[in-house]
Design a protein around this motif. Structure first.
Motif, PDB file in Angstrom:
ATOM      1  N   ASP A 216       0.849  -1.194   0.000  1.00  0.00           N
ATOM      2  CA  ASP A 216       0.000   0.000   0.000  1.00  0.00           C
ATOM      3  C   ASP A 216       0.885   1.245   0.000  1.00  0.00           C
ATOM      4  O   ASP A 216       1.955   1.258   0.616  1.00  0.00           O
ATOM      5  CB  ASP A 216      -0.892   0.066   1.252  1.00  0.00           C
ATOM      6  CG  ASP A 216      -2.111  -0.827   1.183  1.00  0.00           C
ATOM      7  OD1 ASP A 216      -2.365  -1.424   0.118  1.00  0.00           O
ATOM      8  OD2 ASP A 216      -2.819  -0.925   2.201  1.00  0.00           O
TER       9      ASP A 216
ATOM     10  N   TRP B 213      -2.848   4.192  -2.903  1.00  0.00           N
ATOM     11  CA  TRP B 213      -2.622   3.139  -3.886  1.00  0.00           C
ATOM     12  C   TRP B 213      -2.558   1.806  -3.198  1.00  0.00           C
ATOM     13  O   TRP B 213      -1.936   1.712  -2.148  1.00  0.00           O
ATOM     14  CB  TRP B 213      -1.313   3.400  -4.653  1.00  0.00           C
ATOM     15  CG  TRP B 213      -1.177   2.497  -5.826  1.00  0.00           C
ATOM     16  CD1 TRP B 213      -0.462   1.340  -5.900  1.00  0.00           C
ATOM     17  CD2 TRP B 213      -1.802   2.663  -7.097  1.00  0.00           C
ATOM     18  NE1 TRP B 213      -0.592   0.791  -7.122  1.00  0.00           N
ATOM     19  CE2 TRP B 213      -1.420   1.582  -7.879  1.00  0.00           C
ATOM     20  CE3 TRP B 213      -2.666   3.620  -7.628  1.00  0.00           C
ATOM     21  CZ2 TRP B 213      -1.859   1.428  -9.188  1.00  0.00           C
ATOM     22  CZ3 TRP B 213      -3.094   3.466  -8.925  1.00  0.00           C
ATOM     23  CH2 TRP B 213      -2.689   2.386  -9.691  1.00  0.00           C
ATOM     24  N   PRO B 214      -3.174   0.787  -3.702  1.00  0.00           N
ATOM     25  CA  PRO B 214      -3.953   0.750  -4.936  1.00  0.00           C
ATOM     26  C   PRO B 214      -5.273   1.520  -4.775  1.00  0.00           C
ATOM     27  O   PRO B 214      -5.781   1.665  -3.659  1.00  0.00           O
ATOM     28  CB  PRO B 214      -4.203  -0.726  -5.190  1.00  0.00           C
ATOM     29  CG  PRO B 214      -4.111  -1.362  -3.846  1.00  0.00           C
ATOM     30  CD  PRO B 214      -3.134  -0.529  -3.054  1.00  0.00           C
ATOM     31  N   LEU B 215      -5.781   2.001  -5.888  1.00  0.00           N
ATOM     32  CA  LEU B 215      -7.001   2.811  -5.859  1.00  0.00           C
ATOM     33  C   LEU B 215      -8.165   2.071  -5.218  1.00  0.00           C
ATOM     34  O   LEU B 215      -9.011   2.685  -4.579  1.00  0.00           O
ATOM     35  CB  LEU B 215      -7.377   3.263  -7.270  1.00  0.00           C
ATOM     36  CG  LEU B 215      -6.460   4.323  -7.880  1.00  0.00           C
ATOM     37  CD1 LEU B 215      -6.882   4.633  -9.316  1.00  0.00           C
ATOM     38  CD2 LEU B 215      -6.440   5.576  -7.041  1.00  0.00           C
ATOM     39  N   SER B 216      -8.196   0.754  -5.340  1.00  0.00           N
ATOM     40  CA  SER B 216      -9.285  -0.032  -4.745  1.00  0.00           C
ATOM     41  C   SER B 216      -9.264   0.056  -3.230  1.00  0.00           C
ATOM     42  O   SER B 216     -10.288  -0.177  -2.576  1.00  0.00           O
ATOM     43  CB  SER B 216      -9.206  -1.485  -5.185  1.00  0.00           C
ATOM     44  OG  SER B 216      -7.953  -2.048  -4.800  1.00  0.00           O
ATOM     45  N   ASP B 217      -8.122   0.388  -2.620  1.00  0.00           N
ATOM     46  CA  ASP B 217      -8.003   0.508  -1.167  1.00  0.00           C
ATOM     47  C   ASP B 217      -8.034   1.961  -0.690  1.00  0.00           C
ATOM     48  O   ASP B 217      -7.819   2.232   0.482  1.00  0.00           O
ATOM     49  CB  ASP B 217      -6.702  -0.123  -0.670  1.00  0.00           C
ATOM     50  CG  ASP B 217      -6.716  -1.629  -0.776  1.00  0.00           C
ATOM     51  OD1 ASP B 217      -7.794  -2.206  -0.980  1.00  0.00           O
ATOM     52  OD2 ASP B 217      -5.618  -2.232  -0.687  1.00  0.00           O
TER      53      ASP B 217
END
Length: 184
Positions: free
Chosen positions: A62, A175-179
């Motif tokens: 992350d 990052w990642p954008l999903s997190d």
């Protein structure tokens, strides 16, 4: 009556205008680079999480934004996630558990600060905290622990962290954008 301007004079004005425009772009770029450097070194800094010690809040790989300025205006608070210099070559990211003057301990999987058990919703159920302490946090220090207690090198091992070693507060996972999420 219209004025006759030789062709060579018209080209000279255009060249000067082009040179002035190019110079303005160079100045704007230089200012942008200086501002980016100032922000990067004094205000916000990206930090890459390495290892499982902060699971399930933070994962290996992350990227977080660290607010380097906040502790110039106030002290850390319990529950905040901080980045600090663990060694001259390595930074750690952990959660603040106790503040200067407080006494922290753990017994039977319950962490206590000043004799009171603390609520830890960020620690996964079944993740045990080995007994330790009591440890009194000296002035100018904080006691930090990873959220993944069974797999974290933290103040239980190396003692309270001096505020001189604290880089800043982790504010955002970007990052990642999903997190993507705020950490406060």
């Amino acid at each position: 009556m219209s004025e006759f301007i030789p062709r060579s004079a018209r080209h000279g004005r255009r060249r000067r205008r082009d040179r002035n425009e190019a110079w303005e772009w160079v100045q704007a770029l230089a200012i942008a680079i200086v501002l980016a450097m100032v922000i990067r070194y004094f205000v916000f800094e990206p930090f890459s999480v390495s290892g499982p010690s902060m699971l399930s809040t933070l994962h290996d790989g992350d990227l977080v934004i660290v607010n380097k300025l906040i502790y110039q205006f106030r002290a850390p608070e319990k529950g905040e996630i901080v980045v600090f210099h663990a060694t001259s070559k390595k930074d750690y990211i952990k959660r603040v558990i106790a503040l200067p003057g407080q006494v922290v301990s753990a017994q039977n999987n319950i962490v206590r600060v000043d004799g009171r058990s603390i609520d830890e919703p960020y620690v996964d159920e079944g993740n045990r905290t080995a007994d330790f302490g009591p440890v009194e946090v000296p002035p100018g220090h904080i006691f930090v622990m990873g959220d993944n207690r069974m797999n974290s090198s933290d103040s239980r091992e190396f003692g309270p962290v001096s505020m001189d070693q604290v880089v800043g507060r982790a504010d955002v996972i970007f990052w990642p954008l999903s997190d993507f999420s705020f950490l406060w």
